[in-house]
Design a protein around this motif. Structure first.
Motif, PDB file in Angstrom:
ATOM      1  N   LYS A   1     -17.256  14.878  -5.742  1.00  0.00           N
ATOM      2  CA  LYS A   1     -16.976  13.570  -5.697  1.00  0.00           C
ATOM      3  C   LYS A   1     -17.804  12.486  -6.551  1.00  0.00           C
ATOM      4  CE  LYS A   1     -16.158  13.153  -1.275  1.00  0.00           C
ATOM      5  NZ  LYS A   1     -16.028  12.655   0.192  1.00  0.00           N
ATOM      6  N   VAL A   2     -17.333  11.656  -6.992  1.00  0.00           N
ATOM      7  CA  VAL A   2     -18.187  10.514  -7.822  1.00  0.00           C
ATOM      8  C   VAL A   2     -18.094   9.161  -7.243  1.00  0.00           C
ATOM      9  CG1 VAL A   2     -18.677   9.526 -10.003  1.00  0.00           C
ATOM     10  CG2 VAL A   2     -18.051  11.933  -9.827  1.00  0.00           C
ATOM     11  N   ALA A   3     -16.460   8.716  -7.020  1.00  0.00           N
ATOM     12  CA  ALA A   3     -16.426   7.428  -6.578  1.00  0.00           C
ATOM     13  C   ALA A   3     -15.037   7.239  -6.097  1.00  0.00           C
ATOM     14  CB  ALA A   3     -16.475   6.472  -7.769  1.00  0.00           C
ATOM     15  N   LYS A   4     -14.778   6.370  -5.115  1.00  0.00           N
ATOM     16  CA  LYS A   4     -13.394   6.270  -4.576  1.00  0.00           C
ATOM     17  C   LYS A   4     -12.857   4.736  -5.104  1.00  0.00           C
ATOM     18  CE  LYS A   4     -12.244   6.552   0.226  1.00  0.00           C
ATOM     19  NZ  LYS A   4     -12.768   6.075   1.690  1.00  0.00           N
ATOM     20  N   LEU A   5     -11.533   4.645  -5.364  1.00  0.00           N
ATOM     21  CA  LEU A   5     -11.261   3.524  -6.007  1.00  0.00           C
ATOM     22  C   LEU A   5     -10.123   2.811  -4.756  1.00  0.00           C
ATOM     23  CD1 LEU A   5     -10.396   4.377  -9.467  1.00  0.00           C
ATOM     24  CD2 LEU A   5     -12.698   3.855  -8.645  1.00  0.00           C
ATOM     25  N   LYS A   6     -10.160   1.534  -4.812  1.00  0.00           N
ATOM     26  CA  LYS A   6      -9.186   0.822  -3.607  1.00  0.00           C
ATOM     27  C   LYS A   6      -8.036   0.088  -4.604  1.00  0.00           C
ATOM     28  CE  LYS A   6      -8.102  -1.129   0.406  1.00  0.00           C
ATOM     29  NZ  LYS A   6      -7.067  -0.227   0.844  1.00  0.00           N
ATOM     30  N   PRO A   7      -6.764  -0.019  -4.424  1.00  0.00           N
ATOM     31  CA  PRO A   7      -5.919  -0.641  -5.410  1.00  0.00           C
ATOM     32  C   PRO A   7      -5.916  -1.999  -4.756  1.00  0.00           C
ATOM     33  CG  PRO A   7      -4.711   0.896  -3.663  1.00  0.00           C
ATOM     34  CD  PRO A   7      -6.220   0.961  -3.465  1.00  0.00           C
ATOM     35  N   LEU A   8      -5.649  -3.104  -5.897  1.00  0.00           N
ATOM     36  CA  LEU A   8      -5.520  -4.413  -5.777  1.00  0.00           C
ATOM     37  C   LEU A   8      -3.967  -4.916  -6.120  1.00  0.00           C
ATOM     38  CD1 LEU A   8      -8.524  -6.005  -7.425  1.00  0.00           C
ATOM     39  CD2 LEU A   8      -8.181  -5.895  -5.011  1.00  0.00           C
ATOM     40  N   GLY A   9      -3.485  -4.433  -6.994  1.00  0.00           N
ATOM     41  CA  GLY A   9      -2.050  -4.402  -7.645  1.00  0.00           C
ATOM     42  C   GLY A   9      -1.671  -3.485  -8.287  1.00  0.00           C
ATOM     43  N   VAL A  10      -0.268  -3.052  -8.092  1.00  0.00           N
ATOM     44  CA  VAL A  10       0.232  -1.876  -8.657  1.00  0.00           C
ATOM     45  C   VAL A  10       1.738  -2.247  -9.343  1.00  0.00           C
ATOM     46  CG1 VAL A  10       1.239   0.587  -7.966  1.00  0.00           C
ATOM     47  CG2 VAL A  10      -0.703  -0.509  -6.714  1.00  0.00           C
ATOM     48  N   ILE A  11       2.145  -1.534 -10.313  1.00  0.00           N
ATOM     49  CA  ILE A  11       3.323  -1.932 -10.693  1.00  0.00           C
ATOM     50  C   ILE A  11       3.865  -0.374 -10.564  1.00  0.00           C
ATOM     51  CG2 ILE A  11       3.073  -3.847 -12.319  1.00  0.00           C
ATOM     52  CD1 ILE A  11       3.531  -2.082 -14.755  1.00  0.00           C
ATOM     53  N   LYS A  12       5.091  -0.191 -10.147  1.00  0.00           N
ATOM     54  CA  LYS A  12       5.721   0.971  -9.803  1.00  0.00           C
ATOM     55  C   LYS A  12       7.058   1.053 -10.682  1.00  0.00           C
ATOM     56  CE  LYS A  12       5.037   3.606  -7.021  1.00  0.00           C
ATOM     57  NZ  LYS A  12       4.387   5.045  -6.950  1.00  0.00           N
ATOM     58  N   GLY A  13       7.368   2.397 -11.127  1.00  0.00           N
ATOM     59  CA  GLY A  13       8.855   2.302 -11.980  1.00  0.00           C
ATOM     60  C   GLY A  13       9.772   2.083 -11.071  1.00  0.00           C
TER      61      GLY A  13
ATOM     62  N   GLY B   1      -7.332  -1.674  -9.533  1.00  0.00           N
ATOM     63  CA  GLY B   1      -8.015  -1.369  -8.363  1.00  0.00           C
ATOM     64  C   GLY B   1      -9.681  -1.821  -8.712  1.00  0.00           C
ATOM     65  N   TYR B   2     -10.557  -1.439  -7.524  1.00  0.00           N
ATOM     66  CA  TYR B   2     -11.754  -1.733  -7.719  1.00  0.00           C
ATOM     67  C   TYR B   2     -12.383  -0.478  -7.113  1.00  0.00           C
ATOM     68  CZ  TYR B   2     -11.825  -3.224  -3.077  1.00  0.00           C
ATOM     69  OH  TYR B   2     -11.596  -3.346  -1.568  1.00  0.00           O
TER      70      TYR B   2
ATOM     71  N   GLY C   1      -1.112   2.542  -1.138  1.00  0.00           N
ATOM     72  CA  GLY C   1      -1.909   1.563  -0.178  1.00  0.00           C
ATOM     73  C   GLY C   1      -3.366   2.194   0.266  1.00  0.00           C
ATOM     74  N   ARG C   2      -3.579   3.505  -0.257  1.00  0.00           N
ATOM     75  CA  ARG C   2      -5.001   4.017   0.154  1.00  0.00           C
ATOM     76  C   ARG C   2      -5.991   3.806  -0.907  1.00  0.00           C
ATOM     77  NH1 ARG C   2      -2.932   8.541   4.614  1.00  0.00           N
ATOM     78  NH2 ARG C   2      -1.455   8.242   3.295  1.00  0.00           N
ATOM     79  N   TYR C   3      -6.147   5.054  -1.408  1.00  0.00           N
ATOM     80  CA  TYR C   3      -7.337   4.949  -2.508  1.00  0.00           C
ATOM     81  C   TYR C   3      -7.095   5.993  -3.520  1.00  0.00           C
ATOM     82  CZ  TYR C   3      -8.383   6.781   2.115  1.00  0.00           C
ATOM     83  OH  TYR C   3      -8.287   7.364   3.284  1.00  0.00           O
ATOM     84  N   SER C   4      -8.096   6.107  -4.664  1.00  0.00           N
ATOM     85  CA  SER C   4      -7.641   7.033  -5.465  1.00  0.00           C
ATOM     86  C   SER C   4      -9.133   7.670  -5.567  1.00  0.00           C
ATOM     87  CB  SER C   4      -7.319   6.646  -6.914  1.00  0.00           C
ATOM     88  OG  SER C   4      -5.968   6.094  -6.792  1.00  0.00           O
ATOM     89  N   PHE C   5      -9.322   8.828  -6.356  1.00  0.00           N
ATOM     90  CA  PHE C   5     -10.878   9.241  -6.495  1.00  0.00           C
ATOM     91  C   PHE C   5     -11.062   9.682  -8.032  1.00  0.00           C
ATOM     92  CE2 PHE C   5      -9.940   9.910  -1.886  1.00  0.00           C
ATOM     93  CZ  PHE C   5     -11.399   9.665  -1.564  1.00  0.00           C
ATOM     94  N   VAL C   6     -12.449   9.510  -8.112  1.00  0.00           N
ATOM     95  CA  VAL C   6     -13.018   9.892  -9.375  1.00  0.00           C
ATOM     96  C   VAL C   6     -13.861  11.288  -9.126  1.00  0.00           C
ATOM     97  CG1 VAL C   6     -14.347   9.467 -11.724  1.00  0.00           C
ATOM     98  CG2 VAL C   6     -12.919   7.524 -10.379  1.00  0.00           C
TER      99      VAL C   6
END
Lengths: 148, 482
Positions: free
Chosen positions: B470-482, B210-211, B383-388
């Motif tokens: 809260k520090v930053a929000k990350l957005k996915p670009l590509g994911v591998i799922k199990g 992600g970024y 589909g959404r975002y992750s947080f640091v």
């Protein structure tokens, strides 16, 4: 209850019940032996399409537990163990001996092949949460929550 | 099944379950008005109350904003027990011992990676075994090696060429929980673990490229080496079949132990033993061994993430700069020192679907983060975002230094499959610029974004209540799922 509905229910072997993060199984059997056999089938059906499994390999299983409910959890977790270690998935299950503390059973199925078999939901374990085995309307009924 | 539990709102972010009946302490839930309505639909509040009945519990029986119905303990539950009368419960850790998250940063910008994301996802997918019963054909461990893994954790992986020694400085407990004793792990568990080291598994586990979409605190972000549009990688997995088996083995031990020590259980899955008992001590030794296996697992996957980037982008490690920001455990019981009524006390803190969030200056916060506080990594849905975030003093005083761990499911897997039916989730996500590869279609469908609470709302409570920042929000670009 209408006769048609009750007839349908009589034939039912297992059903998946929704649980927010995990998955519940409700299993029925005319005898305790059949209940355990159906439980094996119910678990396989969570993992893959059972009908596509061939009866190629046989696993003999012997388990002990403090009571019948714990034995059911041990049975399901042992089947998960076989899957993890040998990629073995049972299609058919036969209980050879069952007491409240001891189970001898045979599973027939085959090695999971990602090219031929459907990958459904991974199961971490069968849990003791809300675990229940009871006789209802002349049939045995069990509820088990799976951790996914 | 609606919850019958009594509830009192304390403030915008806190609800209390007053002490009643067999409860030894109150329950304290961190959430918002809106999320509470959803929480009350299932039995998770009853589970918070059940945990409060266990002997030797210190402080409140806590629940983080991503609380949902688990088995025994709620997911998102935190409970601390003293060493005199307190207990340890395998159900308070969960089957996936040391399931956790790690975050890597890069020297790459979003625009450099975006055009290559499909290749990158394919490389990750082929280099990291994932999916139902994933195993490594190239790496089958002997029993002595497996014992080393369980003793040394991430350090074993680094010693064997998977990653660098600096990585260890950026892992909770340096990737090694002390007191691990592989002799206390059954042969069944070892059999399950021997070809699963370095595999992702299935379910909600993933590797995500992600970024950085947004920075909330520029100073903290800079201290964590993060900036806007920078490419990041998240790894989410745990101890695989080895951990599941350790949990199952010790639940059997604890069912007997609970009866032996006269501990009354409102739910069998809460079975436990006194921390001072041989059963309790044995579980802690086995749990630490499984936790170390998980740390090694994430470390090895990191190695293959680095290799995949090098392969696809044809860049060297220095230019890529794939460095570990941090690695947190979110299913674990830890022996920690906390202030209880002004006195320092050693406690066993259970975090089941909860993340440690230690403040700046804490001795267990790694040296690199002494000024910022320990990084907290909160993955969202794909589909959404992750947080640091970072840990705070408030968390230390109020939640034994704990915060949320993820979005938390809102929809059962069945309901999710129903919603996903007739849709092509992979294509829908692709249209949003997110490339997803999963071993099974069912896993992708069960994990559709709608099945999860909006992680933003969960994080807003943790931030608002002050139990992390809260520090930053990350957005996915590509994911591998199990």
């Amino acid at each position: 209850m209408k006769p048609a509905a009750s007839r349908r229910k009589r034939k039912e072997k297992y059903r998946q019940i929704a649980h927010t993060a995990d998955l519940g199984l409700r299993i029925w059997g005319d005898s305790r032996e059949e209940l355990f056999e159906n439980a094996g089938a119910a678990l396989t059906a969570v993992l893959t399409d059972r009908r596509r499994l061939r009866r190629q390999k046989t696993a003999e299983i012997l388990l002990v537990a403090p009571d019948l409910e714990a034995l059911l959890v041990a049975w399901l977790n042992y089947l998960l163990y076989l899957y993890d270690v040998d990629a073995f998935l049972g299609r058919e299950f036969k209980v050879l001996e069952l007491t409240p503390q001891r189970l001898a059973a045979r599973a027939r199925g085959e090695t999971y092949d990602p090219d031929r078999h459907v990958s459904r939901t991974a199961v971490k374990a069968a849990t003791y949460h809300h675990l229940e085995i009871a006789k209802r309307n002349g049939r045995w009924q069990a509820t088990v929550i799976l951790d996914l | 099944m609606a919850s019958q539990v009594k509830l009192r709102q304390v403030d915008d972010y806190r609800w209390e379950i007053p002490r009643e009946g067999k409860m030894r302490t109150r329950g304290l839930i961190f959430t918002s008005q809106k999320m509470m309505a959803k929480i009350q639909e299932d039995q998770s509040l009853q589970q918070v109350a059940n945990v409060a009945t266990l002997p030797g519990i210190e402080g409140a029986s806590l629940a983080m904003p991503d609380i949902h119905w688990g088995y025994g303990f709620p997911i998102g539950g935190v409970a601390a027990f003293n060493l005199d009368e307190g207990v340890v419960s395998p159900g308070g850790v969960g089957y996936d011992i040391n399931c956790g998250v790690r975050l890597l940063r890069t020297n790459l910008q979003r625009l450099e990676v975006e055009p290559r994301i499909e290749e990158l996802v394919n490389a990750l997918f082929s280099n990291i075994p994932s999916g139902l019963g994933s195993r490594r054909k190239d790496l089958k461990l002997t029993v002595p090696t497996l014992h080393q893994v369980m003793r040394l954790g991430a350090g074993w992986a680094v010693k064997n060429g998977y990653g660098h020694s600096q990585d260890l400085e950026h892992i909770e407990a340096r990737g090694q929980i002390p007191g691990a004793d592989p002799e206390l792990v059954s042969d069944f568990a070892k059999n399950r673990g021997k070809d699963q080291l370095g595999t992702l598994g299935s379910g909600n586990h993933f590797v995500e490229v992600g970024y950085v979409l947004e920075v909330y605190d520029a100073k903290l972000a800079a201290a964590l080496g993060l900036h806007k549009d920078q490419v990041t990688v998240i790894v989410h997995t745990g101890s695989r079949g080895l951990g599941h088996q350790v949990c199952d083995d010790y639940i059997k031990v604890m069912l007997k132990a609970s009866a032996k020590y006269g501990i009354e259980l409102p739910d069998r899955q809460l079975c436990c033993a006194p921390l001072s008992s041989p059963e309790g001590q044995r579980y802690l030794g086995a749990m630490a061994a499984a936790a170390n296996f998980a740390f090694a697992n994430r470390q090895m996957i990191t190695h293959w993430v680095r290799e995949s980037f090098e392969q696809v982008l044809q860049m060297g490690p220095k230019d890529l700069g794939l460095e570990l920001v941090y690695d947190v455990a979110h299913n674990i019981a830890k022996m920690e020192e906390h202030l209880v009524n002004g006195k320092k006390k050693k406690l066993c803190v259970h975090r089941k679907g909860a993340t440690r969030a230690f403040p700046p200056g804490h001795p267990e916060t790694p040296a690199a983060y002494q000024q910022t506080g320990q990084p907290v990594l909160i993955p969202g849905d794909m589909g959404r975002y992750s947080f640091v975030l970072v840990g705070t003093e408030q968390a230390l005083t109020e939640t034994f230094g704990s915060t949320c761990h993820g979005a938390g499911r809102e929809m059962s897997r069945h309901a999710a499959l129903k919603v996903a039916k007739g849709r092509n989730i992979v294509r829908e996500l692709a249209a949003q610029g997110i490339v997803v590869r999963g071993a099974g279609r069912a896993t992708v469908d069960e994990e559709i974004p709608e099945a999860y609470k909006d992680v933003e709302a969960v994080v807003a409570v943790a931030h608002g209540a002050g139990i992390s920042k809260k520090v930053a929000k990350l957005k996915p670009l590509g994911v591998i799922k199990g």
